[in-house]
Design a protein around this motif. Structure first.
Motif, PDB file in Angstrom:
ATOM      1  N   ALA A  46      14.041  28.549   7.008  1.00 28.04           N
ATOM      2  CA  ALA A  46      15.351  28.811   6.397  1.00 28.04           C
ATOM      3  C   ALA A  46      15.849  30.194   6.807  1.00 28.04           C
ATOM      4  CB  ALA A  46      15.256  28.734   4.876  1.00 28.04           C
ATOM      5  N   ALA A  47      17.156  30.311   6.970  1.00 30.96           N
ATOM      6  CA  ALA A  47      17.763  31.630   7.189  1.00 30.96           C
ATOM      7  C   ALA A  47      17.618  32.429   5.897  1.00 30.96           C
ATOM      8  CB  ALA A  47      19.232  31.470   7.552  1.00 30.96           C
ATOM      9  N   ARG A 106      16.851  16.420   2.027  1.00 34.08           N
ATOM     10  CA  ARG A 106      17.880  15.447   2.410  1.00 34.08           C
ATOM     11  C   ARG A 106      18.527  15.795   3.755  1.00 34.08           C
ATOM     12  NH1 ARG A 106      20.549  12.720  -2.455  1.00 34.08           N
ATOM     13  NH2 ARG A 106      18.991  12.948  -4.070  1.00 34.08           N
ATOM     14  N   GLY A 107      17.946  16.759   4.449  1.00 30.65           N
ATOM     15  CA  GLY A 107      18.410  17.055   5.797  1.00 30.65           C
ATOM     16  C   GLY A 107      19.361  18.228   5.920  1.00 30.65           C
ATOM     17  N   ALA A 108      19.681  18.886   4.825  1.00 28.34           N
ATOM     18  CA  ALA A 108      20.571  20.048   4.900  1.00 28.34           C
ATOM     19  C   ALA A 108      19.792  21.266   5.381  1.00 28.34           C
ATOM     20  CB  ALA A 108      21.188  20.326   3.539  1.00 28.34           C
ATOM     21  N   GLN A 109      20.522  22.275   5.849  1.00 28.32           N
ATOM     22  CA  GLN A 109      19.913  23.513   6.330  1.00 28.32           C
ATOM     23  C   GLN A 109      20.136  24.607   5.285  1.00 28.32           C
ATOM     24  OE1 GLN A 109      22.010  24.236   9.947  1.00 28.32           O
ATOM     25  NE2 GLN A 109      20.834  22.749  11.094  1.00 28.32           N
ATOM     26  N   PRO A 110      19.097  25.028   4.565  1.00 27.01           N
ATOM     27  CA  PRO A 110      19.287  26.063   3.561  1.00 27.01           C
ATOM     28  C   PRO A 110      19.214  27.479   4.124  1.00 27.01           C
ATOM     29  CG  PRO A 110      17.055  25.243   3.439  1.00 27.01           C
ATOM     30  CD  PRO A 110      17.771  24.437   4.510  1.00 27.01           C
ATOM     31  N   ALA A 111      19.953  28.351   3.493  1.00 25.65           N
ATOM     32  CA  ALA A 111      19.824  29.795   3.708  1.00 25.65           C
ATOM     33  C   ALA A 111      19.511  30.389   2.348  1.00 25.65           C
ATOM     34  CB  ALA A 111      21.108  30.375   4.275  1.00 25.65           C
ATOM     35  N   LEU A 112      18.600  31.321   2.309  1.00 25.07           N
ATOM     36  CA  LEU A 112      18.111  31.877   1.052  1.00 25.07           C
ATOM     37  C   LEU A 112      18.550  33.318   0.896  1.00 25.07           C
ATOM     38  CD1 LEU A 112      14.443  30.645   1.550  1.00 25.07           C
ATOM     39  CD2 LEU A 112      16.344  29.364   0.554  1.00 25.07           C
ATOM     40  N   THR A 113      19.056  33.675  -0.267  1.00 27.13           N
ATOM     41  CA  THR A 113      19.416  35.059  -0.537  1.00 27.13           C
ATOM     42  C   THR A 113      18.938  35.447  -1.924  1.00 27.13           C
ATOM     43  OG1 THR A 113      21.591  34.550  -1.482  1.00 27.13           O
ATOM     44  CG2 THR A 113      21.493  34.887   0.896  1.00 27.13           C
ATOM     45  N   THR A 114      18.548  36.701  -2.044  1.00 31.64           N
ATOM     46  CA  THR A 114      18.169  37.302  -3.317  1.00 31.64           C
ATOM     47  C   THR A 114      18.126  38.810  -3.108  1.00 31.64           C
ATOM     48  OG1 THR A 114      16.585  37.226  -5.144  1.00 31.64           O
ATOM     49  CG2 THR A 114      15.673  37.151  -2.928  1.00 31.64           C
ATOM     50  N   ARG A 115      18.009  39.567  -4.177  1.00 26.96           N
ATOM     51  CA  ARG A 115      18.047  41.025  -4.030  1.00 26.96           C
ATOM     52  C   ARG A 115      16.684  41.670  -3.851  1.00 26.96           C
ATOM     53  NH1 ARG A 115      19.955  42.770 -10.066  1.00 26.96           N
ATOM     54  NH2 ARG A 115      18.280  41.740 -11.162  1.00 26.96           N
TER      55      ARG A 115
END
Length: 120
Positions: free
Chosen positions: A64-65, A40-49
Motif C-alpha cells: 500500500a502507498a 475486493r481489488g481496490a488499491q489502498p493508501a494509508l495515512t496517519t500522523r
C-alpha cells in the motif's frame, strides 16, 4: 452482516484498480476499511500522523502507498493526498476514519479533551 459503511463504499472503492486513501488507517475502522477494500481489488493508501503506527499498518497492508499527515495541519493533509495520488496514479476516494470519541457526561470530560473536541 456487513458493517454499515460497507455499502457506502461499494462503488467508489471496490472495483479492481480503484484507488483510495484511508486517513486514520492505523485505527480499527481505518484498518478494517483498507483490508475490506483491498480484498475486493481496490488499491489502498494509508495515512496517519504517527510514523511507528504507519509502519505497523504498512506491514499489514503490504504494497500500500503510505504518507504521514496531521489533521490539524492543512498543508500536511494536502501533501498526504498528493503523495498518495502520485504513488497510485490517481485517487477515486478519500475515507476519513479518525477522530475522538468521548463517553460520559460533560462534567466528566477533562479540559484537554473538551478543547480537542471543540477544535479550539
Amino acid at each position: 452482516m456487513a458493517p454499515f459503511w460497507a455499502d457506502l463504499l461499494e462503488e467508489q472503492c471496490t472495483s479492481t484498480g480503484r484507488a483510495f486513501v484511508t486517513a486514520g488507517a492505523d485505527g480499527a475502522i481505518g484498518s478494517s476499511l483498507a483490508i475490506e477494500r483491498g480484498a475486493r481489488g481496490a488499491q489502498p493508501a494509508l495515512t496517519t500522523r504517527d510514523p511507528a503506527r504507519l509502519a505497523k499498518a504498512a506491514k499489514i497492508h503490504q504494497g500500500a502507498a503510505t504518507a504521514l499527515f496531521d489533521a490539524y495541519a492543512p498543508n500536511s493533509c494536502a501533501r498526504a493526498v498528493h503523495t498518495c495520488a502520485a504513488a497510485l496514479g490517481e485517487l477515486d476516494a478519500v475515507i476519513t476514519a479518525f477522530g475522538t470519541v468521548v463517553f460520559g457526561t460533560t462534567q466528566a470530560v477533562d479540559d484537554a479533551t473538551a478543547e480537542h473536541l471543540s477544535g479550539t
